[in-house]
Design a protein around this motif. Structure first.
Motif, short mmCIF file in Angstrom:
data_model
loop_
_atom_site.label_atom_id
_atom_site.label_comp_id
_atom_site.label_asym_id
_atom_site.label_seq_id
_atom_site.Cartn_x
_atom_site.Cartn_y
_atom_site.Cartn_z
N ARG A 92 -5.95 -19.76 -1.10
CA ARG A 92 -5.84 -19.03 0.18
C ARG A 92 -4.39 -18.93 0.67
N ASN A 93 -3.57 -19.87 0.21
CA ASN A 93 -2.16 -19.83 0.59
C ASN A 93 -1.44 -18.62 0.01
N TYR A 94 -2.06 -17.95 -0.92
CA TYR A 94 -1.41 -16.83 -1.61
C TYR A 94 -2.15 -15.51 -1.40
N LEU A 95 -3.02 -15.51 -0.42
CA LEU A 95 -3.71 -14.27 -0.05
C LEU A 95 -3.06 -13.71 1.20
N ARG A 96 -2.59 -12.47 1.13
CA ARG A 96 -1.98 -11.81 2.28
C ARG A 96 -3.02 -10.86 2.88
N LYS A 97 -3.46 -11.17 4.08
CA LYS A 97 -4.51 -10.38 4.71
C LYS A 97 -4.02 -8.98 5.06
N GLY A 98 -4.88 -7.99 4.81
CA GLY A 98 -4.57 -6.62 5.18
C GLY A 98 -5.15 -6.30 6.55
N LYS A 99 -4.94 -5.04 6.97
CA LYS A 99 -5.37 -4.64 8.31
C LYS A 99 -6.89 -4.69 8.48
N LEU A 100 -7.63 -4.36 7.44
CA LEU A 100 -9.09 -4.42 7.55
C LEU A 100 -9.56 -5.86 7.70
N TRP A 101 -8.98 -6.76 6.96
CA TRP A 101 -9.34 -8.18 7.08
C TRP A 101 -9.04 -8.66 8.50
N GLU A 102 -7.86 -8.32 9.01
CA GLU A 102 -7.52 -8.70 10.38
C GLU A 102 -8.51 -8.13 11.38
N ALA A 103 -8.91 -6.89 11.17
CA ALA A 103 -9.86 -6.24 12.09
C ALA A 103 -11.22 -6.90 12.01
N PHE A 104 -11.65 -7.25 10.81
CA PHE A 104 -12.98 -7.83 10.62
C PHE A 104 -13.09 -9.23 11.22
N GLU A 105 -12.02 -10.00 11.19
CA GLU A 105 -12.11 -11.37 11.67
C GLU A 105 -11.73 -11.51 13.15
N ALA A 106 -11.38 -10.41 13.79
CA ALA A 106 -11.01 -10.46 15.20
C ALA A 106 -12.19 -10.92 16.04
N GLU A 107 -11.92 -11.77 17.02
CA GLU A 107 -12.99 -12.33 17.85
C GLU A 107 -13.52 -11.34 18.87
N GLN A 108 -12.73 -10.30 19.18
CA GLN A 108 -13.23 -9.26 20.07
C GLN A 108 -13.12 -7.92 19.37
N ARG A 109 -13.84 -6.94 19.88
CA ARG A 109 -13.84 -5.62 19.25
C ARG A 109 -12.45 -5.00 19.39
N ILE A 110 -11.97 -4.43 18.29
CA ILE A 110 -10.64 -3.82 18.31
C ILE A 110 -10.74 -2.36 17.89
N VAL A 111 -9.66 -1.63 18.12
CA VAL A 111 -9.51 -0.27 17.61
C VAL A 111 -8.59 -0.34 16.40
N LEU A 112 -9.08 0.16 15.28
CA LEU A 112 -8.30 0.19 14.04
C LEU A 112 -7.90 1.63 13.75
N LEU A 113 -6.61 1.90 13.74
CA LEU A 113 -6.09 3.22 13.43
C LEU A 113 -5.62 3.25 11.98
N ILE A 114 -6.23 4.13 11.19
CA ILE A 114 -5.77 4.40 9.82
C ILE A 114 -5.07 5.75 9.90
N ASP A 115 -3.74 5.70 9.93
CA ASP A 115 -2.95 6.87 10.30
C ASP A 115 -2.48 7.67 9.09
N GLU A 116 -2.82 8.97 9.08
CA GLU A 116 -2.41 9.93 8.05
C GLU A 116 -2.96 9.53 6.68
N ILE A 117 -4.26 9.45 6.61
CA ILE A 117 -4.93 9.02 5.37
C ILE A 117 -4.70 10.00 4.24
N ASP A 118 -4.40 11.25 4.56
CA ASP A 118 -4.22 12.27 3.53
C ASP A 118 -2.89 12.13 2.79
N LYS A 119 -2.02 11.22 3.23
CA LYS A 119 -0.76 11.00 2.52
C LYS A 119 -0.98 10.21 1.24
#
Length: 281
Positions: A92-119
């Motif tokens: 686990r010391n070598y796993l770098r969490k991404g934005k989805l992981w951060e969003a999933f483990e958040a204790e309150q509901r958050i807004v996740l922006l995936i910006d310019e997916i077509d790039k």
């Protein structure tokens, strides 16, 4: 949770309906529209209106879907093992969490922006199908499944540079932000410049919409560019009569660098101005 717009963001009725429908369906909201029509800002205002934290994942041409989940740093772990570092015993010391992981483990509901997916690469949306649908993913290095504690509100923006896969589109609620009409644009201007003179706004908007309608223009000026132009007009104390005296279909507008963003369009207006002068002789 209902989005009704904010004091700083003019949301049309159909946009408010789209945001609330996506929230009710618990599906990602896919937002398209011309650049500069407020797609990215929408996520910030939804988060502000619903009092939710905002996480932003800016997509580049080199971005991979896996980076949104997590990345395993095997090279650093190998180096640490050679140095006898005790940290290597826990992967686990070598796993770098991404934005989805951060969003999933958040204790309150958050807004996740995936910006310019077509790039990103064409396979990028497909690689996130299950994760966005089920709101979970599997971590092979630790043999565990990460599930969303609170399902995030996902807003995805696209400038339509690439077609998105049908399987991905089926999992989203779609909304196209139309370019604002004159009444909506006045409301937007009023939010940003509450004390601006009505005459200046009227003349500037006339020029602005006429510029957008010039045949052959490659990059139509957007809402954000109108706001920049108005700021410059105010800063330079341009008299509204200067705008009135010009025919925007024939003459280049003052401080045009805020509106015209490539040399082809500047040359187009210069040619029109030259032709107008020659015809006036």
């Amino acid at each position: 949770m209902r989005f009704e717009g904010t004091r700083d963001y003019v949301a049309t009725e159909d946009l408010r309906v789209a945001v609330n429908a996506a929230i009710a369906l618990e599906r990602p909201l896919l937002v398209k529209g011309e650049p500069g029509t407020g797609k990215t800002v929408l996520a910030h205002e939804v988060a502000k209106a619903l009092n939710c934290p905002l996480l932003t994942w800016h997509i580049k041409s080199t971005t991979k879907a896996q980076q949104g989940l997590y990345e395993y740093d095997a090279v650093t772990r190998l180096r640490d093992s050679q140095l006898g570092d005790e940290r290597v015993k826990d992967v686990r010391n070598y796993l770098r969490k991404g934005k989805l992981w951060e969003a999933f483990e958040a204790e309150q509901r958050i807004v996740l922006l995936i910006d310019e997916i077509d790039k990103a690469d064409i396979e990028f949306p497909n690689d996130l199908l299950l994760e966005l649908d089920r709101m979970e993913f599997f971590v092979y290095e630790t043999d565990e499944t990460i599930r969303a504690v609170n399902r995030p509100i996902v807003i995805i923006t696209s400038n339509n540079e690439k077609e998105l896969p049908d399987a991905f589109l089926r999992r989203c609620f779609f909304h196209y932000i139309k370019f604002p009409d004159a009444d909506t644009m006045r409301d937007i201007v009023a939010v940003h410049f509450p004390k601006i003179k009505e005459r200046l706004v009227a003349e500037a908007m006339r020029v602005f919409y006429d510029v957008r309608e010039v045949p052959g223009i490659r990059k139509k000026p957007s809402t954000s560019e109108l706001l920049d132009w108005l700021k410059l007009l105010l800063n330079e104390d341009i008299d509204p009569m200067v705008l009135r005296e010009r025919d925007p279909k024939k003459l280049i507008p003052p401080l045009h660098g805020a509106l015209l963003k490539n040399e082809q369009d500047v040359h187009l207006f210069e040619r029109l101005a030259f032709m107008a002068r020659r015809e006036g002789r």
